[in-house]
Design a protein around this motif. Structure first.
Motif, PDB file in Angstrom:
ATOM      1  N   GLU A 276      58.482  26.954  25.044  1.00  0.00           N
ATOM      2  CA  GLU A 276      57.863  27.617  23.984  1.00  0.00           C
ATOM      3  C   GLU A 276      56.434  26.993  23.282  1.00  0.00           C
ATOM      4  O   GLU A 276      55.609  27.517  22.938  1.00  0.00           O
ATOM      5  CB  GLU A 276      58.575  28.090  22.760  1.00  0.00           C
ATOM      6  N   PHE A 277      56.360  25.542  23.484  1.00  0.00           N
ATOM      7  CA  PHE A 277      55.465  24.751  23.005  1.00  0.00           C
ATOM      8  C   PHE A 277      54.722  24.197  24.116  1.00  0.00           C
ATOM      9  O   PHE A 277      54.836  24.294  25.382  1.00  0.00           O
ATOM     10  CB  PHE A 277      56.143  23.469  22.295  1.00  0.00           C
ATOM     11  N   ALA A 278      53.512  23.898  23.872  1.00  0.00           N
ATOM     12  CA  ALA A 278      52.269  23.503  24.747  1.00  0.00           C
ATOM     13  C   ALA A 278      51.632  22.284  24.287  1.00  0.00           C
ATOM     14  O   ALA A 278      51.269  22.398  23.041  1.00  0.00           O
ATOM     15  CB  ALA A 278      51.719  24.627  25.302  1.00  0.00           C
ATOM     16  N   GLU A 279      50.980  21.527  25.225  1.00  0.00           N
ATOM     17  CA  GLU A 279      49.777  20.629  24.877  1.00  0.00           C
ATOM     18  C   GLU A 279      48.674  21.573  25.097  1.00  0.00           C
ATOM     19  O   GLU A 279      48.613  22.070  26.076  1.00  0.00           O
ATOM     20  CB  GLU A 279      49.768  19.466  25.567  1.00  0.00           C
ATOM     21  N   VAL A 280      47.472  21.222  24.134  1.00  0.00           N
ATOM     22  CA  VAL A 280      46.252  21.891  24.684  1.00  0.00           C
ATOM     23  C   VAL A 280      45.098  20.699  24.572  1.00  0.00           C
ATOM     24  O   VAL A 280      45.040  19.958  23.572  1.00  0.00           O
ATOM     25  CB  VAL A 280      46.081  22.914  23.346  1.00  0.00           C
ATOM     26  N   PHE A 281      44.548  20.469  25.609  1.00  0.00           N
ATOM     27  CA  PHE A 281      43.511  19.533  25.948  1.00  0.00           C
ATOM     28  C   PHE A 281      42.063  20.297  25.673  1.00  0.00           C
ATOM     29  O   PHE A 281      42.049  21.461  26.504  1.00  0.00           O
ATOM     30  CB  PHE A 281      43.617  18.918  27.030  1.00  0.00           C
ATOM     31  N   LEU A 282      41.100  19.756  24.911  1.00  0.00           N
ATOM     32  CA  LEU A 282      40.004  20.339  24.697  1.00  0.00           C
ATOM     33  C   LEU A 282      38.615  19.275  25.093  1.00  0.00           C
ATOM     34  O   LEU A 282      38.699  18.224  24.495  1.00  0.00           O
ATOM     35  CB  LEU A 282      39.629  20.771  23.124  1.00  0.00           C
ATOM     36  N   ASP A 283      38.060  19.762  26.033  1.00  0.00           N
ATOM     37  CA  ASP A 283      36.951  18.788  26.480  1.00  0.00           C
ATOM     38  C   ASP A 283      35.677  19.439  26.370  1.00  0.00           C
ATOM     39  O   ASP A 283      35.387  20.394  27.323  1.00  0.00           O
ATOM     40  CB  ASP A 283      37.292  18.513  28.098  1.00  0.00           C
ATOM     41  N   ASP A 284      34.894  19.066  25.381  1.00  0.00           N
ATOM     42  CA  ASP A 284      33.595  19.655  25.195  1.00  0.00           C
ATOM     43  C   ASP A 284      33.362  21.392  25.158  1.00  0.00           C
ATOM     44  O   ASP A 284      32.896  21.869  25.956  1.00  0.00           O
ATOM     45  CB  ASP A 284      32.475  18.969  26.092  1.00  0.00           C
ATOM     46  N   VAL A 285      34.529  21.784  24.451  1.00  0.00           N
ATOM     47  CA  VAL A 285      34.516  23.117  24.230  1.00  0.00           C
ATOM     48  C   VAL A 285      33.871  23.748  23.593  1.00  0.00           C
ATOM     49  O   VAL A 285      33.546  23.301  22.333  1.00  0.00           O
ATOM     50  CB  VAL A 285      36.136  23.652  23.909  1.00  0.00           C
ATOM     51  N   ARG A 286      32.955  24.698  23.839  1.00  0.00           N
ATOM     52  CA  ARG A 286      31.740  25.065  22.969  1.00  0.00           C
ATOM     53  C   ARG A 286      32.105  26.451  22.161  1.00  0.00           C
ATOM     54  O   ARG A 286      32.765  27.360  22.965  1.00  0.00           O
ATOM     55  CB  ARG A 286      30.372  25.574  23.943  1.00  0.00           C
ATOM     56  N   VAL A 287      32.125  26.539  20.825  1.00  0.00           N
ATOM     57  CA  VAL A 287      32.541  27.342  19.998  1.00  0.00           C
ATOM     58  C   VAL A 287      31.379  28.144  19.250  1.00  0.00           C
ATOM     59  O   VAL A 287      30.511  27.137  18.532  1.00  0.00           O
ATOM     60  CB  VAL A 287      33.551  26.873  19.020  1.00  0.00           C
ATOM     61  N   PRO A 288      31.063  29.317  19.374  1.00  0.00           N
ATOM     62  CA  PRO A 288      30.212  29.887  18.669  1.00  0.00           C
ATOM     63  C   PRO A 288      30.058  29.462  16.922  1.00  0.00           C
ATOM     64  O   PRO A 288      31.292  29.461  16.665  1.00  0.00           O
ATOM     65  CB  PRO A 288      30.088  31.431  18.770  1.00  0.00           C
ATOM     66  N   GLY A 289      28.992  29.555  16.389  1.00  0.00           N
ATOM     67  CA  GLY A 289      28.764  29.103  14.865  1.00  0.00           C
ATOM     68  C   GLY A 289      29.549  30.151  14.098  1.00  0.00           C
ATOM     69  O   GLY A 289      30.210  29.979  13.006  1.00  0.00           O
ATOM     70  N   ASP A 290      29.445  31.419  14.307  1.00  0.00           N
ATOM     71  CA  ASP A 290      30.280  32.282  13.696  1.00  0.00           C
ATOM     72  C   ASP A 290      31.735  32.463  13.749  1.00  0.00           C
ATOM     73  O   ASP A 290      32.463  33.238  13.295  1.00  0.00           O
ATOM     74  CB  ASP A 290      29.751  33.616  14.024  1.00  0.00           C
ATOM     75  N   ARG A 291      32.415  31.443  14.467  1.00  0.00           N
ATOM     76  CA  ARG A 291      33.935  31.418  14.780  1.00  0.00           C
ATOM     77  C   ARG A 291      34.198  30.219  13.602  1.00  0.00           C
ATOM     78  O   ARG A 291      35.489  29.958  13.687  1.00  0.00           O
ATOM     79  CB  ARG A 291      34.090  30.999  16.238  1.00  0.00           C
ATOM     80  N   LEU A 292      33.526  29.672  12.895  1.00  0.00           N
ATOM     81  CA  LEU A 292      33.988  28.671  11.857  1.00  0.00           C
ATOM     82  C   LEU A 292      34.570  29.535  10.950  1.00  0.00           C
ATOM     83  O   LEU A 292      34.241  30.835  10.472  1.00  0.00           O
ATOM     84  CB  LEU A 292      32.688  28.113  11.181  1.00  0.00           C
TER      85      LEU A 292
END
Length: 367
Positions: free
Chosen positions: A202-218
């Motif tokens: 059910e659970f997982a690890e999530v690794f984020l390597d320089d993930v680009r997120v648009p400013g309107d997703r803040l």
């Protein structure tokens, strides 16, 4: 629509429309597929829309209608209650903090069973101590670039979106945390499911390597992450808990059906019932306060302590009254018994909750 009318109509509809899971397959894949089916059919029939604002496709009405719907889903065992109840945490968060157009676009996807979402809060070394998280978001033009690691992220391997906390400022505490709404298929995201002792990934690890997120997703403003997390807790500890208690009552009924009750066992069953009844009464009061517009705070730690205690007591009683079932012969009881061991850990450990009660409710200080 008032609660009694809603419940009567819902029960009649559920009696006429069979949403029972297919027999035999208890895998997580099957549970997620069933969850999507239940949400989709309840949304299409209108039941899943009650209690949500019209701005996100809802039909309005009190939030208690959602509690009634989840209670019926849990009592009829149509979907695993923990997975079903995630909407009660994530949807209010998006409604409160996302731009209105984003919430209007995305919320029907989750409520309507077209997508799964996850919540990226906990990190290695930053579980109950959420303020120490180290995943970092750095502004790059109009975007943000996020790097770090999350853990114990429920359904991350199925999720299309994630509500994620990251550090955006130099402040090492609460003020430097912001929240984002990520697309899980963005480049740089790697998901690794975790095998827990109850045998379900059910659970997982999530690794984020320089993930680009648009400013309107803040979500909200820069630095609003801690406030968002604190606003999320009342929903987790009100409607979600109500659904969980309804599920635990079905397990108590199943235990009674499977045993020939002697005097000593009747005492144990009575104690388990009393623990469940206590947390149900407390949860009912919390639901009423939330529906009345009260702002919930540290007092919900009492709800968390009572629920964890009742859940473990119930499954301890099942293990004692069904000799060998948990250990040897009954995979269903074994899975739920092992999962109950985490009840004093997930959502804030029992030790942290008792410290909150001692310091913030009883004023006992740090000693």
């Amino acid at each position: 629509m008032n609660i009694d009318t809603f419940r009567t109509g819902l029960r009649a509809w559920l009696d006429a429309h069979d949403l029972t899971p297919a027999p035999g397959d208890h895998s997580l894949d099957a549970q997620v597929t069933q969850l999507e089916r239940v949400r989709r059919e309840l949304w299409d029939a209108g039941w899943m829309r009650h209690g949500w604002p019209e701005a996100v496709g809802g039909l309005g009405g009190p939030s208690a209608l959602r509690a009634v719907l989840g209670e019926e889903v849990a009592t009829r065992e149509l979907a695993e209650p923990g997975l079903y109840s995630m909407v009660e945490v994530l949807v209010p968060t998006l409604i409160s903090y996302a731009p209105a157009a984003l919430a209007a676009e995305m919320v029907p996807r989750l409520l309507g069973g077209r997508e799964q979402w996850c919540q990226g809060f906990s990190e290695p070394g930053s579980g109950s101590d959420l303020a120490s998280l180290s995943t970092r978001a750095v502004r790059d033009g109009d975007d943000w670039v996020i790097s770090g690691q999350k853990v114990w992220t429920s359904l991350a391997q199925y999720a299309a979106r994630c509500v994620l906390l990251a550090r955006t400022g130099p402040d090492p505490g609460h003020a430097g945390i912001s929240a984002f709404f990520l697309d899980m298929d963005a480049p740089g995201i790697t998901v690794r499911p975790l095998r827990t002792m109850h045998g379900v990934d059910e659970f997982a690890e999530v690794f984020l390597d320089d993930v680009r997120v648009p400013g309107d997703r803040l979500l909200g403003a820069v630095g609003d992450g801690w406030k968002l997390a604190m606003d999320l807790l009342p929903h987790e500890r009100s409607t979600c808990f109500w659904h969980r208690v309804a599920h635990l009552y079905t397990r108590l009924d199943r235990l009674i059906d499977q045993t020939d009750v002697a005097d000593a066992e009747a005492t144990a069953l009575g104690e388990a019932y009393l623990a469940l009844h206590t947390v149900r009464c407390r949860s009912h009061a919390t639901q009423r306060r939330l529906a009345g517009g009260a702002r919930l705070g540290p007092e919900t730690s009492v709800d968390k302590i009572l629920l964890a205690t009742a859940e473990q007591q119930l499954f301890d009683t099942a293990r004692d009254m069904l000799p060998g079932a948990v250990e040897l012969t009954d995979p269903a009881w074994r899975t739920e018994y092992l999962y109950s061991r985490a009840a004093t850990i997930y959502g804030g450990t029992a030790e942290v909750q008792r410290n909150i009660v001692a310091r913030r409710l009883l004023g006992l200080g740090k000693e």
